[in-house]
Design a protein around this motif. Sequence first.
Motif, PDB file in Angstrom:
ATOM      1  N   GLY A   1       1.198  -1.552  -0.093  1.00  9.88           N
ATOM      2  CA  GLY A   1      -0.409  -0.120  -0.418  1.00  9.88           C
ATOM      3  C   GLY A   1       0.810   1.209   0.536  1.00  9.88           C
ATOM      4  N   ARG A   2       0.246   2.306  -0.059  1.00  9.36           N
ATOM      5  CA  ARG A   2       1.101   3.552  -0.096  1.00  9.36           C
ATOM      6  C   ARG A   2       1.044   4.331   0.857  1.00  9.36           C
ATOM      7  N   MET A   3       1.494   3.596   2.060  1.00  8.95           N
ATOM      8  CA  MET A   3       1.256   3.804   3.928  1.00  8.95           C
ATOM      9  C   MET A   3       1.194   2.860   5.356  1.00  8.95           C
ATOM     10  N   GLU A   4       1.995   2.375   3.759  1.00  7.17           N
ATOM     11  CA  GLU A   4       2.346   0.921   5.283  1.00  7.17           C
ATOM     12  C   GLU A   4       2.504   0.977   6.259  1.00  7.17           C
ATOM     13  N   LEU A   5       2.022   0.253   7.416  1.00 10.62           N
ATOM     14  CA  LEU A   5       2.205   0.419   8.849  1.00 10.62           C
ATOM     15  C   LEU A   5       3.240  -0.844   9.295  1.00 10.62           C
ATOM     16  N   VAL A   6       3.424  -0.919  10.229  1.00  7.52           N
ATOM     17  CA  VAL A   6       4.250  -1.779  11.238  1.00  7.52           C
ATOM     18  C   VAL A   6       3.470  -2.662  11.384  1.00  7.52           C
ATOM     19  N   ASN A   7       3.527  -3.729  11.245  1.00  4.78           N
ATOM     20  CA  ASN A   7       2.424  -5.203  12.087  1.00  4.78           C
ATOM     21  C   ASN A   7       0.974  -4.993  11.513  1.00  4.78           C
ATOM     22  N   SER A   8       0.535  -4.387  10.139  1.00  2.91           N
ATOM     23  CA  SER A   8      -0.639  -3.904  10.269  1.00  2.91           C
ATOM     24  C   SER A   8      -1.428  -5.139   9.662  1.00  2.91           C
ATOM     25  N   LEU A   9      -0.996  -6.678   9.034  1.00  2.00           N
ATOM     26  CA  LEU A   9      -1.606  -7.423   8.978  1.00  2.00           C
ATOM     27  C   LEU A   9      -1.660  -8.332  10.286  1.00  2.00           C
ATOM     28  N   GLU A  10      -0.914  -8.147  11.594  1.00  2.00           N
ATOM     29  CA  GLU A  10      -1.122  -8.775  12.275  1.00  2.00           C
ATOM     30  C   GLU A  10      -2.922  -7.740  13.449  1.00  2.00           C
ATOM     31  N   ALA A  11      -2.791  -6.664  13.204  1.00  2.00           N
ATOM     32  CA  ALA A  11      -3.680  -5.766  14.076  1.00  2.00           C
ATOM     33  C   ALA A  11      -5.099  -6.050  13.357  1.00  2.00           C
ATOM     34  N   ALA A  12      -4.894  -6.062  12.205  1.00  2.00           N
ATOM     35  CA  ALA A  12      -6.328  -6.834  10.780  1.00  2.00           C
ATOM     36  C   ALA A  12      -6.954  -7.689  11.386  1.00  2.00           C
ATOM     37  N   GLY A  13      -5.664  -9.152  11.930  1.00  2.00           N
ATOM     38  CA  GLY A  13      -6.008 -10.193  12.885  1.00  2.00           C
ATOM     39  C   GLY A  13      -6.759 -10.382  13.134  1.00  2.00           C
ATOM     40  N   ALA A  14      -6.268  -9.240  15.122  1.00  2.00           N
ATOM     41  CA  ALA A  14      -6.749  -9.205  15.756  1.00  2.00           C
ATOM     42  C   ALA A  14      -7.876  -8.632  15.271  1.00  2.00           C
ATOM     43  N   ALA A  15      -8.026  -7.309  15.276  1.00  2.00           N
ATOM     44  CA  ALA A  15      -9.437  -6.536  14.515  1.00  2.00           C
ATOM     45  C   ALA A  15     -10.238  -7.649  13.878  1.00  2.00           C
ATOM     46  N   ALA A  16     -10.198  -8.764  13.043  1.00  2.00           N
ATOM     47  CA  ALA A  16     -11.263  -9.438  12.640  1.00  2.00           C
ATOM     48  C   ALA A  16     -11.042 -11.120  13.027  1.00  2.00           C
ATOM     49  N   ARG A  17     -10.966 -11.049  14.562  1.00  2.00           N
ATOM     50  CA  ARG A  17     -11.190 -11.608  15.574  1.00  2.00           C
ATOM     51  C   ARG A  17     -12.057 -11.607  16.213  1.00  2.00           C
ATOM     52  N   LEU A  18     -12.378  -9.746  16.737  1.00  2.00           N
ATOM     53  CA  LEU A  18     -13.572  -8.770  17.566  1.00  2.00           C
ATOM     54  C   LEU A  18     -14.627  -8.974  16.776  1.00  2.00           C
ATOM     55  N   LEU A  19     -14.479  -8.699  15.433  1.00  2.00           N
ATOM     56  CA  LEU A  19     -15.501  -8.414  14.865  1.00  2.00           C
ATOM     57  C   LEU A  19     -16.236 -10.103  14.565  1.00  2.00           C
ATOM     58  N   ASP A  20     -15.780 -10.802  14.321  1.00  2.00           N
ATOM     59  CA  ASP A  20     -16.417 -11.784  14.653  1.00  2.00           C
ATOM     60  C   ASP A  20     -17.327 -12.797  15.413  1.00  2.00           C
ATOM     61  N   CYS A  21     -16.165 -12.182  16.911  1.00  2.00           N
ATOM     62  CA  CYS A  21     -16.950 -12.564  18.141  1.00  2.00           C
ATOM     63  C   CYS A  21     -18.205 -11.685  18.304  1.00  2.00           C
ATOM     64  N   PHE A  22     -18.523 -10.233  17.316  1.00  2.00           N
ATOM     65  CA  PHE A  22     -19.457  -9.126  17.748  1.00  2.00           C
ATOM     66  C   PHE A  22     -20.397  -9.860  16.437  1.00  2.00           C
ATOM     67  N   ARG A  23     -19.722  -9.935  15.836  1.00  2.00           N
ATOM     68  CA  ARG A  23     -21.167 -10.346  14.135  1.00  2.00           C
ATOM     69  C   ARG A  23     -21.594 -11.773  15.475  1.00  2.00           C
ATOM     70  N   LYS A  24     -21.285 -12.980  16.254  1.00  2.00           N
ATOM     71  CA  LYS A  24     -21.642 -14.245  16.165  1.00  2.00           C
ATOM     72  C   LYS A  24     -22.696 -13.604  17.494  1.00  2.00           C
ATOM     73  N   ALA A  25     -22.108 -12.114  18.000  1.00  2.00           N
ATOM     74  CA  ALA A  25     -23.413 -12.191  19.292  1.00  2.00           C
ATOM     75  C   ALA A  25     -24.587 -11.044  18.412  1.00  2.00           C
ATOM     76  N   SER A  26     -24.220 -10.976  17.168  1.00  2.00           N
ATOM     77  CA  SER A  26     -25.312 -10.480  16.916  1.00  2.00           C
ATOM     78  C   SER A  26     -25.337  -8.600  16.986  1.00  2.00           C
ATOM     79  N   TRP A  27     -23.683  -7.951  17.709  1.00  2.00           N
ATOM     80  CA  TRP A  27     -24.251  -6.275  18.213  1.00  2.00           C
ATOM     81  C   TRP A  27     -23.189  -5.765  17.946  1.00  2.00           C
ATOM     82  N   PRO A  28     -23.646  -4.544  17.516  1.00  2.00           N
ATOM     83  CA  PRO A  28     -23.310  -3.363  16.104  1.00  2.00           C
ATOM     84  C   PRO A  28     -21.700  -3.355  15.919  1.00  2.00           C
ATOM     85  N   VAL A  29     -22.018  -3.351  14.841  1.00  2.00           N
ATOM     86  CA  VAL A  29     -20.348  -2.808  14.193  1.00  2.00           C
ATOM     87  C   VAL A  29     -20.510  -1.652  13.245  1.00  2.00           C
ATOM     88  N   TYR A  30     -19.839  -0.855  13.813  1.00  2.00           N
ATOM     89  CA  TYR A  30     -19.291   0.399  12.169  1.00  2.00           C
ATOM     90  C   TYR A  30     -18.035   0.615  12.024  1.00  2.00           C
TER      91      TYR A  30
END
Length: 187
Positions: free
Chosen positions: A18-47
Amino acid sequence: MSIALILIDIQNDYFPGGRMELVNSLEAAGAAARLLDCFRKASWPVYHIRHISTKPAASFLLPGTAGADIHPSVAPLPDEPVITKHYPNSFRETGLLERLKADGIDQLLICGMMTSMCVDATVRAAFDLGFTCTVAKDACATRDLMLDGETVPARQVQLAFLSPLGAVYAKIRTSDAILEGIAACIS
């Protein structure tokens, strides 16, 4: 439930190639994806928050580019709101506050990119608006910064921004600790 997950600017330009690569972006996105999956399974709001650069000199997150698209690891579902912003603070000149109020949200779990800019600005604004905030520190990423010719490594930038947030504005937790806390609450 009065809690919502806020995913800030997890967009393609922040990843390898990407045009502004961050350090550990893949790892951070993986952790965010796990949180997102949990919220989706619980039917909690996501923005999902998406930054589109409008400044003439901007070099990343440009309108109409693949780099401005939300990363596939946390791609929004059709019923999940995507709020477009043009400033670091996700509340500034957006409908985020109104949506949160309409949904009865008073607690925010925040993650995203960059810790040192948009995450910081959004958490501080959310606190000032009366929200109780938690930041998933391993679901955030930043980059090396420069000041007066001296490089500040991304790890130090991350700590320097999260430590004051944790002192006043938010609880700072790992995604594992957050997920364990959620599991304990719903089991």
